[in-house]
Design a protein around this motif. Structure first.
Motif, PDB file in Angstrom:
ATOM      1  N   UNK A  13       0.722  26.095   2.417  1.00  0.00           N
ATOM      2  CA  UNK A  13       0.406  25.113   3.448  1.00  0.00           C
ATOM      3  C   UNK A  13      -0.034  23.832   2.751  1.00  0.00           C
ATOM      4  N   UNK A  14       0.639  22.719   3.046  1.00  0.00           N
ATOM      5  CA  UNK A  14       0.321  21.437   2.419  1.00  0.00           C
ATOM      6  C   UNK A  14       0.329  20.339   3.468  1.00  0.00           C
ATOM      7  N   UNK A  15      -0.667  19.445   3.391  1.00  0.00           N
ATOM      8  CA  UNK A  15      -0.791  18.367   4.367  1.00  0.00           C
ATOM      9  C   UNK A  15      -1.153  17.078   3.652  1.00  0.00           C
TER      10      UNK A  15
ATOM     11  N   UNK B 247      -7.864  16.841   3.363  1.00  0.00           N
ATOM     12  CA  UNK B 247      -8.308  17.667   2.233  1.00  0.00           C
ATOM     13  C   UNK B 247      -8.120  19.137   2.563  1.00  0.00           C
ATOM     14  N   UNK B 248      -8.077  19.980   1.528  1.00  0.00           N
ATOM     15  CA  UNK B 248      -7.783  21.391   1.751  1.00  0.00           C
ATOM     16  C   UNK B 248      -8.862  22.078   2.576  1.00  0.00           C
ATOM     17  N   UNK B 249     -10.113  21.550   2.532  1.00  0.00           N
ATOM     18  CA  UNK B 249     -11.196  22.201   3.279  1.00  0.00           C
ATOM     19  C   UNK B 249     -10.946  22.195   4.784  1.00  0.00           C
ATOM     20  N   UNK B 250     -10.179  21.228   5.292  1.00  0.00           N
ATOM     21  CA  UNK B 250      -9.926  21.151   6.730  1.00  0.00           C
ATOM     22  C   UNK B 250      -8.734  21.992   7.163  1.00  0.00           C
TER      23      UNK B 250
ATOM     24  N   UNK C  52      -3.876  17.850   0.663  1.00  0.00           N
ATOM     25  CA  UNK C  52      -4.547  19.142   0.621  1.00  0.00           C
ATOM     26  C   UNK C  52      -3.544  20.280   0.534  1.00  0.00           C
ATOM     27  N   UNK C  53      -3.925  21.348  -0.153  1.00  0.00           N
ATOM     28  CA  UNK C  53      -2.989  22.455  -0.407  1.00  0.00           C
ATOM     29  C   UNK C  53      -3.732  23.777  -0.358  1.00  0.00           C
TER      30      UNK C  53
END
Length: 538
Positions: A296-298, A302-305, A337-338
């Motif tokens: 999952x990448x956005x 950030x990855x925390x969300x 984020x990843x």
């Protein structure tokens, strides 16, 4: 004619490796937006370049850009015996006009770079007015409005003409938003009011935490400027200077009222994918794990969300998650984020194993619309485990001891004639006497036979497993348990097949816990005592 065809064919065959090994060209810009009069740097990196590379043909840039200069650098590294090299061409460009300018594909090293785009805007009126000064500052938020949780880019620029010998720039303080630096400082030149300025650009990620109006306070710069025309500057003389970036304001909107209870994900881009599922023409066997990886990448989050990736429940299989891999990086303007999660899916029975579709709802801040990332449903054929077993026995204890556990045995016994019962009793008495006589005759040989049995192959393998079970190495426990099992039943190929063959619930539970530790990372603590106890009786 035939010889010519063969000669050309052989030449083409010899050139194929050279064509396959053509160097790869990667084109990047130091930023995606600029104001008219500023310079941007185009970097052309050639990976795997060998020998001399000719200069790239930059004539295709003359229509929209003025080429101010070029530079070249090379890099050679050797890591674990593997050699890699790269050559980078840097091109300083100044846009000729405003708009969305295209940087076309450029040929270099036998390959072509991908085209790029640069958004060029007019210089701000305030900046043009400030161009009469030797030092001034600009600040802006991109975009100027957004949603709660959406990453915005806060940019501050310091313009100066004489050299600065020392200085300090305030860090932004924003109530109601998280602020963090984005990448390294950028240094370039820009023209304002007919004057050439050095520019220091610094970017921050700004993420609003609540809806409403948010103020970004003005930033101050204080430093010392050296005038090269001042003869005293040779002796270290400098002039104190200061500049101030204007305050900025942001309007922040809440998430849509009908969003629901799912995670709010306002992103510029979001991707969800799954690797490792067997192809359509492949099959697996009961107990054979499927090793899957979900990514999952956005962009802009950030990855925390991001929610933790998970697989849906599958009828006929157990899912063991591994240790996740998470992190955030940035491309100089946006946070990326990843989250990555690996799984071991262990089929428990033959047939068709189906994974339902996986969906994730997110909000595209570029189009201002809801979108859904999806992994389609998938199926795979599960063959029986080696040995023909198709699943766990429905009543394992009854299957292990059918004569003593069958509920119909007492009723059947009551229906037998009494004379048959009497004959059976007599027969049992005779067998008992015979067994007593034989036991008395060969009693002296029994200790030796028992010792030989314990010292046999199966006994040794059992002891080796007990030693391994009391440790923490799940791989060693699996290997020693399977070696012991194959000594008694050679058709056992893996833990799934062994579990199918067992009738003891404790032993099957111990195997399940071992599989979870073996394929599910370190999330389950080792319990060597319980594993050894489960198989202590054989």
């Amino acid at each position: 004619m035939y010889r010519r065809i063969v000669r050309y064919g052989l030449l083409a065959w010899l050139l194929l490796p050279m064509i396959a090994m053509a160097a790869q060209v990667h084109a990047t810009l130091d930023r995606s937006t600029a104001q008219l009069g500023e310079t941007v740097t185009l970097n052309l990196r050639v990976d795997g370049a060998g020998g001399h590379l000719g200069a790239p043909d930059l004539g295709v840039l003359n229509k929209d850009f003025e080429i101010l200069g070029t530079s070249q650098s090379s890099r050679l590294s050797i890591v674990n015996g593997t050699t890699s090299s790269a050559v980078t061409f840097g091109v300083a460009l100044r846009p000729r006009h405003t708009g969305l300018l295209q940087i076309p594909s450029i040929a270099l090293g036998g390959s072509q770079s991908a085209p790029l785009q640069l958004q060029v805007t007019s210089a701000a009126p305030a900046a043009a007015a400030a161009a009469t000064q030797d030092i001034f500052m600009e600040a802006q938020v991109e975009p100027a409005h957004g949603y709660v949780g959406q990453q915005l880019s806060y940019v501050v620029r310091l313009y100066f003409i004489p050299d600065i010998s020392a200085g300090s720039l305030d860090s932004p303080q924003v109530h109601g938003a998280d602020v963090s630096p984005l990448g390294s400082d950028l240094n370039y030149t820009a023209e304002r009011g007919g004057r050439q300025y050095h520019v220091l650009e610094r970017r921050y990620a700004l993420i609003p935490q609540h809806a409403g109006h948010i103020e970004v306070a003005a930033l101050n710069f204080r430093g010392n400027m050296v005038d090269p025309n001042d003869p005293n500057s040779f002796f270290g003389a400098s002039t104190p200077v200061s500049a101030r970036a204007p305050a900025q304001s942001i309007d922040v909107k809440p998430a849509p009222s009908d969003w629901g209870n799912t995670a709010w994900l306002p992103a510029r881009q979001l991707t969800l994918k799954l690797d490792g599922w067997p192809a359509a023409n492949e099959s697996v066997r009961v107990g054979q794990p499927l090793n899957l990886t979900m990514d999952l990448q956005a962009t802009g989050l950030p990855f925390e969300t991001l929610p933790a990736p998970s697989l849906p429940a599958m009828d006929g299989a157990t899912v063991y998650p591994n240790k996740p891999v998470t992190g955030s990086r940035n491309d100089g303007q946006w946070i990326i984020g990843h989250r990555q999660q690996a799984f071991a899916v262990v089929p428990e029975r033959a047939g068709t194993l189906t994974m339902p579709a996986i969906t994730l709802k997110w909000w595209n801040v570029l189009t201002d619309h809801e979108e859904v990332a999806q992994i389609p449903a998938r199926s795979v054929t599960v063959l029986p485990a080696t040995g023909g077993a198709t699943g766990y026995p429905l009543h394992p204890l009854a299957a292990a001891t059918p004569a003593s556990a069958s509920p119909s045995t007492p009723q059947a016994a009551r229906t037998l004639p009494w004379r048959w019962i009497a004959l059976g009793s007599a027969g049992l008495w005779l067998l008992t006497m015979l067994a007593w006589l034989l036991g008395r005759r060969y009693r002296h040989a029994m200790p030796k036979a028992a010792a030989a049995a314990r010292g046999g192959s199966s006994g040794k393998l059992q002891q080796q497993f007990i030693v391994a079970a009391r440790g923490v190495d799940a791989a060693a426990q699996e290997h020693s348990l399977l070696a012991w099992a194959r000594a008694e039943r050679p058709t056992i190929q893996h833990l799934g097949a062994l579990a199918l063959a067992l009738g003891d619930e404790r032993q099957r539970a111990a195997i399940d816990a071992l599989q979870q530790r073996r394929y599910g990372g370190c999330s389950v603590p080792a319990d060597g005592a319980a594993l050894a106890q489960a198989f202590s009786g054989g």
